[in-house]
Design a protein around this motif. Structure first.
Motif, PDB file in Angstrom:
ATOM      1  N   ARG A   1       0.830  -1.212   0.000  1.00  8.66           N
ATOM      2  CA  ARG A   1       0.000   0.000   0.000  1.00  8.66           C
ATOM      3  C   ARG A   1       0.865   1.263   0.000  1.00  8.66           C
ATOM      4  O   ARG A   1       0.585   2.217  -0.725  1.00  8.66           O
TER       5      ARG A   1
ATOM      6  N   MET B   1       0.861   4.053  -3.043  1.00  5.51           N
ATOM      7  CA  MET B   1       0.504   5.461  -2.806  1.00  5.51           C
ATOM      8  C   MET B   1       1.680   6.399  -3.094  1.00  5.51           C
ATOM      9  O   MET B   1       1.478   7.506  -3.582  1.00  5.51           O
TER      10      MET B   1
ATOM     11  N   TRP C   1       1.792   6.694  -6.929  1.00  4.09           N
ATOM     12  CA  TRP C   1       0.748   7.579  -7.432  1.00  4.09           C
ATOM     13  C   TRP C   1       0.981   9.027  -6.999  1.00  4.09           C
ATOM     14  O   TRP C   1       0.641   9.955  -7.733  1.00  4.09           O
TER      15      TRP C   1
ATOM     16  N   SER D   1      -5.872  12.861  -7.836  1.00  2.00           N
ATOM     17  CA  SER D   1      -5.915  12.103  -6.581  1.00  2.00           C
ATOM     18  C   SER D   1      -6.034  10.613  -6.879  1.00  2.00           C
ATOM     19  O   SER D   1      -6.398  10.221  -7.990  1.00  2.00           O
ATOM     20  N   SER D   2      -5.724   9.825  -5.856  1.00  2.00           N
ATOM     21  CA  SER D   2      -5.846   8.369  -6.004  1.00  2.00           C
ATOM     22  C   SER D   2      -6.141   7.754  -4.646  1.00  2.00           C
ATOM     23  O   SER D   2      -5.706   8.259  -3.613  1.00  2.00           O
ATOM     24  N   THR D   3      -6.907   6.669  -4.674  1.00  2.00           N
ATOM     25  CA  THR D   3      -7.186   5.903  -3.458  1.00  2.00           C
ATOM     26  C   THR D   3      -7.172   4.415  -3.804  1.00  2.00           C
ATOM     27  O   THR D   3      -7.512   4.025  -4.919  1.00  2.00           O
ATOM     28  N   ILE D   4      -6.773   3.626  -2.834  1.00  2.00           N
ATOM     29  CA  ILE D   4      -6.797   2.175  -2.996  1.00  2.00           C
ATOM     30  C   ILE D   4      -8.150   1.686  -2.509  1.00  2.00           C
ATOM     31  O   ILE D   4      -8.541   1.933  -1.379  1.00  2.00           O
ATOM     32  N   GLU D   5      -8.873   0.999  -3.379  1.00  2.00           N
ATOM     33  CA  GLU D   5     -10.187   0.452  -3.039  1.00  2.00           C
ATOM     34  C   GLU D   5     -10.083  -1.001  -2.571  1.00  2.00           C
ATOM     35  O   GLU D   5     -10.902  -1.455  -1.793  1.00  2.00           O
TER      36      GLU D   5
ATOM     37  N   MET E   1      -8.037   0.518  -7.802  1.00  2.00           N
ATOM     38  CA  MET E   1      -7.815   1.933  -7.489  1.00  2.00           C
ATOM     39  C   MET E   1      -8.995   2.769  -7.968  1.00  2.00           C
ATOM     40  O   MET E   1      -9.721   2.364  -8.870  1.00  2.00           O
ATOM     41  N   LYS E   2      -9.136   3.928  -7.372  1.00  2.00           N
ATOM     42  CA  LYS E   2      -9.977   5.000  -7.918  1.00  2.00           C
ATOM     43  C   LYS E   2      -9.036   6.174  -8.117  1.00  2.00           C
ATOM     44  O   LYS E   2      -8.349   6.607  -7.188  1.00  2.00           O
TER      45      LYS E   2
ATOM     46  N   LYS F   1      -8.666  10.073  -9.783  1.00  2.00           N
ATOM     47  CA  LYS F   1      -9.377  11.231 -10.305  1.00  2.00           C
ATOM     48  C   LYS F   1      -8.518  11.891 -11.379  1.00  2.00           C
ATOM     49  O   LYS F   1      -7.345  12.175 -11.163  1.00  2.00           O
TER      50      LYS F   1
ATOM     51  N   GLU G   1     -13.695  10.650 -11.839  1.00  2.00           N
ATOM     52  CA  GLU G   1     -13.059   9.581 -11.070  1.00  2.00           C
ATOM     53  C   GLU G   1     -13.269   8.280 -11.830  1.00  2.00           C
ATOM     54  O   GLU G   1     -14.390   7.954 -12.208  1.00  2.00           O
TER      55      GLU G   1
END
Length: 155
Positions: free
Chosen positions: A44, A48, A51, A92-96, A109-110, A112, A127
């Motif tokens: 993780r 991150m 990204w 932006s980025s997030t781990i789903e 990932m999501k 934007k 997104e």
């Protein structure tokens, strides 16, 4: 005088032993703390950081997170040329989700995106879901770009 000199040598020896054991035990505590970090957390963090570099357009840094197999085939100049920041950029980025199987992982990932259609049209932000493959090579996780050509990786 001889008695006090022996007394000082005994104190020195005692203090040296205390310092020695403190160093030994602090090293063990540090190793234990490192061991307790899960593979999930390590991956993780790598994802991150990768990204974060892409969002800040630090492509020379994100390139170092790409699969070594890919980097042997594509140099950094071609990697950076392949990124179209004139029309789209990441914001932006997030781990789903994350699933590790041995030395490979699938990351959901999501991300934007900010898309520029034309200079006169307002930017569009969207997104989008992304599924990424990461591989572990010599104990380090790397991103596998789409169409990397890596054997055994469906991308």
């Amino acid at each position: 005088m001889k008695g006090s000199a022996e007394h000082l040598d005994g104190k020195k020896t005692f203090y040296l032993l205390v310092i020695f054991f403190l160093i030994i035990f602090s090293g063990c505590a540090t190793k234990e703390a490192v061991r307790n970090i899960s593979e999930d957390e390590v991956l993780r963090e790598r994802v991150m950081t990768y990204w974060g570099h892409k969002i800040r357009q630090e492509f020379e840094k994100s390139y170092s997170y790409e699969d070594p197999y890919y980097r042997k085939r594509f140099n950094m100049v071609n990697y950076i040329r392949g990124i179209d920041t004139a029309r789209a950029s990441w914001t932006s980025s997030t781990i789903e989700g994350l699933k590790i199987e041995g030395d490979s992982a699938i990351i959901d990932m999501k991300v934007k995106l900010r898309i520029t259609v034309t200079p006169s049209v307002k930017n569009i932000e969207q997104e989008v879901p992304i599924k990424e493959t990461w591989v572990k090579v010599d104990g380090i996780w790397y991103h596998v770009p789409k169409k990397s050509g890596r054997p055994g990786v469906a991308n």
